[in-house]
Write an enzyme that holds these catalytic residues in place. Structure first.
Site, PDB file in Angstrom:
ATOM      1  N   TRP A 256      37.134  31.987  41.141  1.00 51.30           N
ATOM      2  CA  TRP A 256      38.396  31.218  41.126  1.00 51.30           C
ATOM      3  C   TRP A 256      38.877  30.910  39.721  1.00 51.30           C
ATOM      4  O   TRP A 256      39.953  30.344  39.559  1.00 51.30           O
ATOM      5  CB  TRP A 256      38.219  29.926  41.916  1.00 51.30           C
ATOM      6  CG  TRP A 256      38.055  30.119  43.396  1.00 51.30           C
ATOM      7  CD1 TRP A 256      38.162  31.298  44.086  1.00 51.30           C
ATOM      8  CD2 TRP A 256      37.770  29.110  44.360  1.00 51.30           C
ATOM      9  NE1 TRP A 256      37.960  31.077  45.425  1.00 51.30           N
ATOM     10  CE2 TRP A 256      37.714  29.739  45.618  1.00 51.30           C
ATOM     11  CE3 TRP A 256      37.543  27.728  44.273  1.00 51.30           C
ATOM     12  CZ2 TRP A 256      37.447  29.031  46.798  1.00 51.30           C
ATOM     13  CZ3 TRP A 256      37.270  27.029  45.439  1.00 51.30           C
ATOM     14  CH2 TRP A 256      37.226  27.673  46.697  1.00 51.30           C
TER      15      TRP A 256
ATOM     16  N   HIS B  82      31.086  37.412  32.357  1.00 52.11           N
ATOM     17  CA  HIS B  82      32.460  37.731  32.761  1.00 52.11           C
ATOM     18  C   HIS B  82      33.284  38.063  31.513  1.00 52.11           C
ATOM     19  O   HIS B  82      33.089  37.475  30.448  1.00 52.11           O
ATOM     20  CB  HIS B  82      33.089  36.551  33.508  1.00 52.11           C
ATOM     21  CG  HIS B  82      34.402  36.925  34.114  1.00 52.11           C
ATOM     22  ND1 HIS B  82      35.571  36.895  33.392  1.00 52.11           N
ATOM     23  CD2 HIS B  82      34.725  37.398  35.336  1.00 52.11           C
ATOM     24  CE1 HIS B  82      36.565  37.318  34.164  1.00 52.11           C
ATOM     25  NE2 HIS B  82      36.075  37.634  35.346  1.00 52.11           N
TER      26      HIS B  82
ATOM     27  N   GLU C 174      33.231  45.707  36.115  1.00 51.52           N
ATOM     28  CA  GLU C 174      34.585  45.177  35.939  1.00 51.52           C
ATOM     29  C   GLU C 174      35.137  45.720  34.623  1.00 51.52           C
ATOM     30  O   GLU C 174      34.947  45.091  33.561  1.00 51.52           O
ATOM     31  CB  GLU C 174      34.559  43.650  35.899  1.00 51.52           C
ATOM     32  CG  GLU C 174      34.030  43.004  37.160  1.00 51.52           C
ATOM     33  CD  GLU C 174      34.655  41.643  37.383  1.00 51.52           C
ATOM     34  OE1 GLU C 174      35.334  41.467  38.395  1.00 51.52           O
ATOM     35  OE2 GLU C 174      34.482  40.756  36.521  1.00 51.52           O
TER      36      GLU C 174
ATOM     37  N   GLY D 177      42.850  41.215  35.644  1.00 52.35           N
ATOM     38  CA  GLY D 177      44.132  40.532  35.446  1.00 52.35           C
ATOM     39  C   GLY D 177      45.252  41.494  35.108  1.00 52.35           C
ATOM     40  O   GLY D 177      46.252  41.104  34.504  1.00 52.35           O
TER      41      GLY D 177
ATOM     42  N   SER E 125      41.552  43.696  39.430  1.00 46.66           N
ATOM     43  CA  SER E 125      42.841  43.892  40.102  1.00 46.66           C
ATOM     44  C   SER E 125      42.700  44.481  41.501  1.00 46.66           C
ATOM     45  O   SER E 125      43.549  45.271  41.940  1.00 46.66           O
ATOM     46  CB  SER E 125      43.780  44.739  39.232  1.00 46.66           C
ATOM     47  OG  SER E 125      44.062  44.049  38.026  1.00 46.66           O
TER      48      SER E 125
ATOM     49  N   GLY F 140      39.512  38.450  41.858  1.00 48.79           N
ATOM     50  CA  GLY F 140      40.082  37.255  41.236  1.00 48.79           C
ATOM     51  C   GLY F 140      41.329  36.825  41.980  1.00 48.79           C
ATOM     52  O   GLY F 140      41.263  36.319  43.113  1.00 48.79           O
TER      53      GLY F 140
HETATM   54  C1  PEP Z   1      37.923  38.877  37.613  1.00 46.41           C
HETATM   55  O1  PEP Z   1      38.369  37.994  36.882  1.00 46.41           O
HETATM   56  O2  PEP Z   1      36.693  39.093  37.695  1.00 46.41           O
HETATM   57  C2  PEP Z   1      38.855  39.677  38.371  1.00 46.41           C
HETATM   58  C3  PEP Z   1      38.393  40.727  38.997  1.00 46.41           C
HETATM   59  O3  PEP Z   1      40.162  39.260  38.360  1.00 46.41           O
HETATM   60  P1  PEP Z   1      41.420  39.989  39.032  1.00 46.41           P
HETATM   61  O4  PEP Z   1      40.995  40.413  40.418  1.00 46.41           O
HETATM   62  O5  PEP Z   1      42.485  38.966  39.070  1.00 46.41           O
HETATM   63  O6  PEP Z   1      41.743  41.174  38.184  1.00 46.41           O
END
Ligand code: PEP
Length: 267
Positions: free
Chosen positions: A14, A101, A173, A179, A219, A240
């Site tokens: 979150w 992260h 990731e 983002g 994303s 996210g």
């Molecule tokens: C994250 O912050 O780990 C993430 C995957 O964010 P988002 O899905 O918004 O890209």
């Protein structure tokens, strides 16, 4: 070696969203949406901000969703202003902790050497680490993504025996996809997940490589999630923005539940 299907994972971080009241609303809205889904076959988690953890522990207690921290310190206690320890996360009801992260790395100077110490603390206190791995856009352009991922793995998990590595969750990731406007393309994700699994197998043995769960994040949303989690070496989704609401997370859980049935992932 006999291959056992891996349990799939659906989780959401979150970030700095959802205070305690919003956390209670989220849990209340999520429960009926998950009721018809085969969640017993999945591992589900939410990672609220620290101040929402106690509310989350109460609000999610009756359901299938576990909670975790978004970060922590490597020490159990001490003069570390602004930090939170593994025993504190455990006391608050956490089963998981996300480490490395990309926002911690990019904005707070976190290093994989510090993450190595945090991984030790997580296992010492019975928390499952969700270890984030990812290359930058520059790494990708220079065609060195797998070398970067290998270095991150080697450093963060340097102290861990194969059976611990097998218990961790690895979150691939790509830093350029977090983002962002779009997720990484399935072919690209597939190649990176296969490379990560091969790296684990080479360093910690084939059994650890076969067992470790590697989830994709960056994303992900209800439109692109199904194609990503269907990939052979993708064992779940780490989401996210698209899961900051109960409705959004329920849609992701539904997609992962469908993939678990298709892949025959074990309950
Ligand atoms: C994250 O912050 O780990 C993430 C995957 O964010 P988002 O899905 O918004 O890209």
């Amino acid at each position: 070696m006999m291959t056992v299907p891996r349990r799939l994972v659906a989780g959401t971080g979150w970030k700095m969203n959802n205070d305690a009241a919003a956390t209670r609303r989220y849990a209340a809205e999520l429960a009926p949406r998950l009721a018809g889904l085969p969640t017993a076959a999945l591992d589900l988690y939410v990672l609220p901000p620290f101040t929402s953890l106690h509310a989350a522990a109460e609000a999610f207690a009756a359901g299938p969703v576990a909670i975790g921290g978004q970060n922590m310190h490597w020490d159990d206690a001490g003069a570390w202003t602004g930090e939170v320890s593994a025993p504190m996360l455990r006391e608050a009801g956490c089963r998981y902790v996300a480490l490395a992260h990309s926002e911690r790395l990019a904005h707070f100077g976190e290093t994989y050497e510090a993450v190595r110490r945090k991984i030790n603390a997580a296992f010492r206190h019975g928390l499952t680490p969700i270890l984030c791995l990812g290359e930058t856009a520059e790494d990708r352009a220079a065609d060195r993504a797998d070398a970067v991922l290998g270095g991150q793995l080697e450093t963060a998990l340097a102290d861990q025996p194969p059976e611990r590595v097998a218990e961790a969750i690895l979150a691939y990731e790509p830093r350029w996809a977090i983002g962002a406007a779009a997720a990484a393309a399935p072919d690209y994700v597939s190649a990176r997940h296969a490379a990560i699994r091969a790296l684990v197998s080479r360093r910690w043995g084939a059994a650890a490589g076969q067992a470790v769960r590697i989830v994709y994040g960056g994303s992900v949303d209800a439109e692109n999630g199904a194609a990503l989690v269907a990939l052979a070496d993708v064992d779940g989704l780490f989401v996210g923005r698209a899961a900051w609401t109960a409705q959004g997370f329920a849609a992701i859980v539904a997609i992962v539940a469908q993939a678990a049935m298709t892949k025959g992932a074990a309950p």
